[in-house]
Design a protein around this motif. Structure first.
Motif, PDB file in Angstrom:
ATOM      1  N   UNK A 152       0.834  -1.200   0.000  1.00  0.00           N
ATOM      2  CA  UNK A 152       0.000   0.000   0.000  1.00  0.00           C
ATOM      3  C   UNK A 152       0.871   1.254   0.000  1.00  0.00           C
ATOM      4  N   UNK A 153       0.421   2.303  -0.667  1.00  0.00           N
ATOM      5  CA  UNK A 153       1.178   3.553  -0.643  1.00  0.00           C
ATOM      6  C   UNK A 153       1.105   4.228   0.713  1.00  0.00           C
ATOM      7  N   UNK A 154       1.938   5.209   0.892  1.00  0.00           N
ATOM      8  CA  UNK A 154       1.999   5.952   2.144  1.00  0.00           C
ATOM      9  C   UNK A 154       0.640   6.556   2.474  1.00  0.00           C
ATOM     10  N   UNK A 155       0.289   6.486   3.759  1.00  0.00           N
ATOM     11  CA  UNK A 155      -0.937   7.103   4.227  1.00  0.00           C
ATOM     12  C   UNK A 155      -2.120   6.177   4.344  1.00  0.00           C
ATOM     13  N   UNK A 156      -2.033   4.988   3.771  1.00  0.00           N
ATOM     14  CA  UNK A 156      -3.134   4.037   3.864  1.00  0.00           C
ATOM     15  C   UNK A 156      -3.176   3.467   5.282  1.00  0.00           C
ATOM     16  N   UNK A 157      -4.349   3.380   5.896  1.00  0.00           N
ATOM     17  CA  UNK A 157      -4.440   2.876   7.266  1.00  0.00           C
ATOM     18  C   UNK A 157      -3.851   1.479   7.415  1.00  0.00           C
ATOM     19  N   UNK A 158      -3.284   1.218   8.565  1.00  0.00           N
ATOM     20  CA  UNK A 158      -2.662  -0.071   8.847  1.00  0.00           C
ATOM     21  C   UNK A 158      -3.680  -1.197   8.695  1.00  0.00           C
ATOM     22  N   UNK A 159      -3.204  -2.319   8.187  1.00  0.00           N
ATOM     23  CA  UNK A 159      -4.048  -3.498   8.034  1.00  0.00           C
ATOM     24  C   UNK A 159      -4.782  -3.574   6.712  1.00  0.00           C
ATOM     25  N   UNK A 160      -4.809  -2.489   5.971  1.00  0.00           N
ATOM     26  CA  UNK A 160      -5.494  -2.495   4.674  1.00  0.00           C
ATOM     27  C   UNK A 160      -4.669  -3.274   3.658  1.00  0.00           C
ATOM     28  N   UNK A 161      -5.365  -3.775   2.633  1.00  0.00           N
ATOM     29  CA  UNK A 161      -4.700  -4.428   1.502  1.00  0.00           C
ATOM     30  C   UNK A 161      -4.950  -3.612   0.249  1.00  0.00           C
ATOM     31  N   UNK A 162      -3.969  -3.621  -0.654  1.00  0.00           N
ATOM     32  CA  UNK A 162      -4.032  -2.787  -1.850  1.00  0.00           C
ATOM     33  C   UNK A 162      -3.737  -3.602  -3.095  1.00  0.00           C
ATOM     34  N   UNK A 163      -4.394  -3.220  -4.163  1.00  0.00           N
ATOM     35  CA  UNK A 163      -4.174  -3.810  -5.477  1.00  0.00           C
ATOM     36  C   UNK A 163      -3.963  -2.699  -6.493  1.00  0.00           C
ATOM     37  N   UNK A 164      -3.109  -2.963  -7.457  1.00  0.00           N
ATOM     38  CA  UNK A 164      -2.912  -2.062  -8.580  1.00  0.00           C
ATOM     39  C   UNK A 164      -3.161  -2.815  -9.884  1.00  0.00           C
ATOM     40  N   UNK A 165      -3.398  -2.035 -10.911  1.00  0.00           N
ATOM     41  CA  UNK A 165      -3.543  -2.615 -12.227  1.00  0.00           C
ATOM     42  C   UNK A 165      -3.639  -1.525 -13.263  1.00  0.00           C
ATOM     43  N   UNK A 166      -3.722  -1.953 -14.516  1.00  0.00           N
ATOM     44  CA  UNK A 166      -3.987  -1.064 -15.628  1.00  0.00           C
ATOM     45  C   UNK A 166      -5.100  -1.698 -16.436  1.00  0.00           C
ATOM     46  N   UNK A 167      -6.180  -0.971 -16.628  1.00  0.00           N
ATOM     47  CA  UNK A 167      -7.337  -1.575 -17.282  1.00  0.00           C
ATOM     48  C   UNK A 167      -7.120  -1.701 -18.789  1.00  0.00           C
ATOM     49  N   UNK A 168      -8.104  -2.236 -19.478  1.00  0.00           N
ATOM     50  CA  UNK A 168      -7.965  -2.506 -20.900  1.00  0.00           C
ATOM     51  C   UNK A 168      -7.855  -1.250 -21.743  1.00  0.00           C
ATOM     52  N   UNK A 169      -8.203  -0.084 -21.174  1.00  0.00           N
ATOM     53  CA  UNK A 169      -8.054   1.188 -21.884  1.00  0.00           C
ATOM     54  C   UNK A 169      -6.750   1.883 -21.502  1.00  0.00           C
ATOM     55  N   UNK A 170      -5.887   1.194 -20.755  1.00  0.00           N
ATOM     56  CA  UNK A 170      -4.577   1.709 -20.331  1.00  0.00           C
ATOM     57  C   UNK A 170      -4.681   2.781 -19.250  1.00  0.00           C
ATOM     58  N   UNK A 171      -5.709   2.694 -18.424  1.00  0.00           N
ATOM     59  CA  UNK A 171      -5.842   3.596 -17.286  1.00  0.00           C
ATOM     60  C   UNK A 171      -5.325   2.898 -16.035  1.00  0.00           C
ATOM     61  N   UNK A 172      -4.313   3.439 -15.349  1.00  0.00           N
ATOM     62  CA  UNK A 172      -3.868   2.848 -14.083  1.00  0.00           C
ATOM     63  C   UNK A 172      -4.949   3.028 -13.015  1.00  0.00           C
ATOM     64  N   UNK A 173      -4.950   2.145 -12.039  1.00  0.00           N
ATOM     65  CA  UNK A 173      -5.919   2.281 -10.958  1.00  0.00           C
ATOM     66  C   UNK A 173      -5.352   1.694  -9.669  1.00  0.00           C
ATOM     67  N   UNK A 174      -5.976   2.078  -8.560  1.00  0.00           N
ATOM     68  CA  UNK A 174      -5.605   1.593  -7.232  1.00  0.00           C
ATOM     69  C   UNK A 174      -6.872   1.198  -6.494  1.00  0.00           C
ATOM     70  N   UNK A 175      -6.826   0.064  -5.826  1.00  0.00           N
ATOM     71  CA  UNK A 175      -7.931  -0.427  -4.999  1.00  0.00           C
ATOM     72  C   UNK A 175      -7.399  -0.653  -3.589  1.00  0.00           C
ATOM     73  N   UNK A 176      -8.157  -0.214  -2.588  1.00  0.00           N
ATOM     74  CA  UNK A 176      -7.764  -0.378  -1.191  1.00  0.00           C
ATOM     75  C   UNK A 176      -8.926  -1.008  -0.427  1.00  0.00           C
ATOM     76  N   UNK A 177      -8.643  -2.074   0.297  1.00  0.00           N
ATOM     77  CA  UNK A 177      -9.632  -2.753   1.128  1.00  0.00           C
ATOM     78  C   UNK A 177      -9.230  -2.630   2.586  1.00  0.00           C
ATOM     79  N   UNK A 178     -10.071  -2.045   3.439  1.00  0.00           N
ATOM     80  CA  UNK A 178      -9.701  -1.892   4.852  1.00  0.00           C
ATOM     81  C   UNK A 178      -9.669  -3.231   5.578  1.00  0.00           C
ATOM     82  N   UNK A 179      -9.028  -3.252   6.721  1.00  0.00           N
ATOM     83  CA  UNK A 179      -8.942  -4.481   7.506  1.00  0.00           C
ATOM     84  C   UNK A 179     -10.320  -4.965   7.928  1.00  0.00           C
ATOM     85  N   UNK A 180     -11.200  -4.053   8.309  1.00  0.00           N
ATOM     86  CA  UNK A 180     -12.580  -4.386   8.668  1.00  0.00           C
ATOM     87  C   UNK A 180     -13.493  -3.643   7.702  1.00  0.00           C
TER      88      UNK A 180
END
Length: 454
Positions: free
Chosen positions: A51-79
């Motif tokens: 996870x990048x800086x500033x994301x609350x502890x315990x969270x999980x993060x995913x990155x990707x680039x979609x089919x149109x070449x747009x980068x994205x970030x997903x963050x799921x909190x611990x609870x």
């Protein structure tokens, strides 16, 4: 019941209905958004990442680039609350999309994850003023979350600043994807939001005559800057400083510089500290806008009557005028505008003193939603603040809570109730209650009271 589903390498993440077997259909109805996900994912799965800086502890993060070449970030909190917030970022930024844009936003909007909500944001496939494609990218990251991470109980659309333009476009293009929309410091009045920046360019040139300089090829200011111009932001700042002395202490400016600044402040109705930023937009971003219309600008000032100078009659005779280009006007509006056609709970907040996006645009949103028969779906709040990008940690939890209560329980919130709830949520830290600056009885004036109509 909160069900967090992890992505797998070769198959869709397990759906919430599989958890309880025979009760699958019942649970699925409660967990899914209003859009039925495709039978098979159409986008590649994101990659689990640090996870990048500033994301609350315990969270999980995913990155990707979609089919149109747009980068994205997903963050799921611990609870996880079961709520997904799809974030449309501000801007627009004129460079190529990078992960850094999402990293900056999640650091600023970590309050969303601390509230227990998942967060997903596209960086959009291209830099510049392209709203419809950004709305498409916003919908795509929502589908990536549903297909590969989890099925949310509720999905909220959050538009910040220019991202509110993206969000309102996405709300009209994909009405079944969202249960509620939060617009913060938003551009919600369509193209008219930006008219004053051409006014600023015209007035600045009238006063300073150095953008362009007399020895440079002339061009209509409504295109911002010629496509082949090499002018940089630093060079523009130097020209502005030479004429206005913005980087010079006020006491050391010449009388002529001080008078020019006063004229801009009074006629354009922006504070001194905003002049450079708005000139940058009226130069570089306006060039981007014009280039998307074949080099024609969608803004004009042909009928504007300027007021507030020492001699308005002389100003209106002498200031350069630019006629509207009908094709550019149509093209720009088709890409960026909305008609208030969103029949879902919409909650907004805006700093009363915001000098980047004027609060008066909120009146236009209200009028449009009422004209579309959707006035009952709108609640607007205002904060005593001159901030634009972030209104403080205290402002957002009561807004998210009120929006979700409206969706889940049918309890339409009020500006007064949100203000009280802010104080209640901050009661554990009395010193922090000063951050609750909602002004429940504030009502903005029409936009044309701030930006000269045309």
């Amino acid at each position: 019941m909160n069900v967090v589903l992890r992505p797998t390498a070769g198959r869709r993440a397990t759906r919430c209905g599989a958890v309880l077997g025979a009760l699958a259909s019942l649970l699925l109805a409660g967990c899914a958004t209003s859009v039925t996900a495709p039978s098979a994912p159409t986008e590649a799965a994101p990659a689990l990442t640090a996870c990048p800086e500033g994301v609350p502890a315990g969270a999980r993060c995913w990155r990707g680039m979609d089919s149109a070449k747009a980068p994205y970030l997903i963050v799921m909190p611990a609870q996880w609350s079961g709520v997904l917030v799809v974030h449309a970022h501000g801007g627009p930024f004129l460079g190529a999309p990078t992960d850094a844009r999402a990293d900056e936003d999640i650091k600023r909007w970590a309050i969303t994850v601390r509230a227990g909500h998942a967060w997903a944001a596209s960086v959009f496939r291209q830099g510049g003023f392209a709203v419809t494609t950004a709305a498409e990218d916003t919908e795509r990251v929502r589908r990536i979350f549903v297909d590969h991470v989890a099925r949310p109980r509720r999905t909220l659309l959050h538009g910040q600043s220019w991202g509110a333009m993206v969000a309102t476009r996405a709300a009209e293009l994909y009405p079944q994807s969202w249960q509620g929309m939060l617009l913060t410091s938003g551009v919600v009045a369509g193209p008219a939001t930006y008219d004053f920046r051409l006014d600023l360019r015209a007035l600045y040139q009238h006063l300073c005559n150095n953008h362009p300089r007399p020895d440079e090829p002339p061009y209509p200011l409504s295109i911002g800057l010629p496509a082949d111009s090499k002018l940089t932001a630093a060079e523009l700042a130097g020209r502005v400083d030479a004429c206005l002395g913005l980087r010079t202490p006020a006491a050391q400016r010449t009388p002529e510089q001080a008078q020019r600044i006063r004229t801009i402040v009074e006629v354009i109705r922006i504070p001194e500290q905003s002049i450079q930023g708005h000139l940058n937009w009226g130069t570089f971003t306006l060039r981007d806008v014009a280039q998307r219309s074949g080099g024609r600008g969608p803004f004009h000032n042909a009928t504007v009557r300027y007021q507030g100078s020492a001699d308005d009659a002389a100003l209106n005779r002498q200031i350069a005028r630019f006629a509207p280009d009908a094709q550019a006007v149509r093209r720009f509006a088709a890409d960026v505008d909305h008609a208030g056609r969103f029949a879902l709970p919409v909650l907004t907040t805006h700093g009363i003193g915001d000098s980047t996006v004027f609060v008066e645009g909120s009146d236009t949103l209200r009028r449009r939603m009422e004209a579309a028969g959707n006035g009952r779906w709108l609640v607007q709040t205002y904060v005593q603040s001159a901030e634009h990008s972030y209104l403080g940690d205290a402002a957002y939890p009561p807004l998210f809570e009120a929006l979700l209560n409206w969706i889940d329980q049918g309890e339409k919130p009020s500006a007064e109730g949100i203000a009280r709830r802010c104080l209640h949520l901050r009661a554990a830290a009395p010193a922090a209650t000063a951050d609750c600056r909602f002004v429940p009885d504030f009502q903005p004036k029409p936009l044309d009271s701030r930006i000269a109509p045309r």
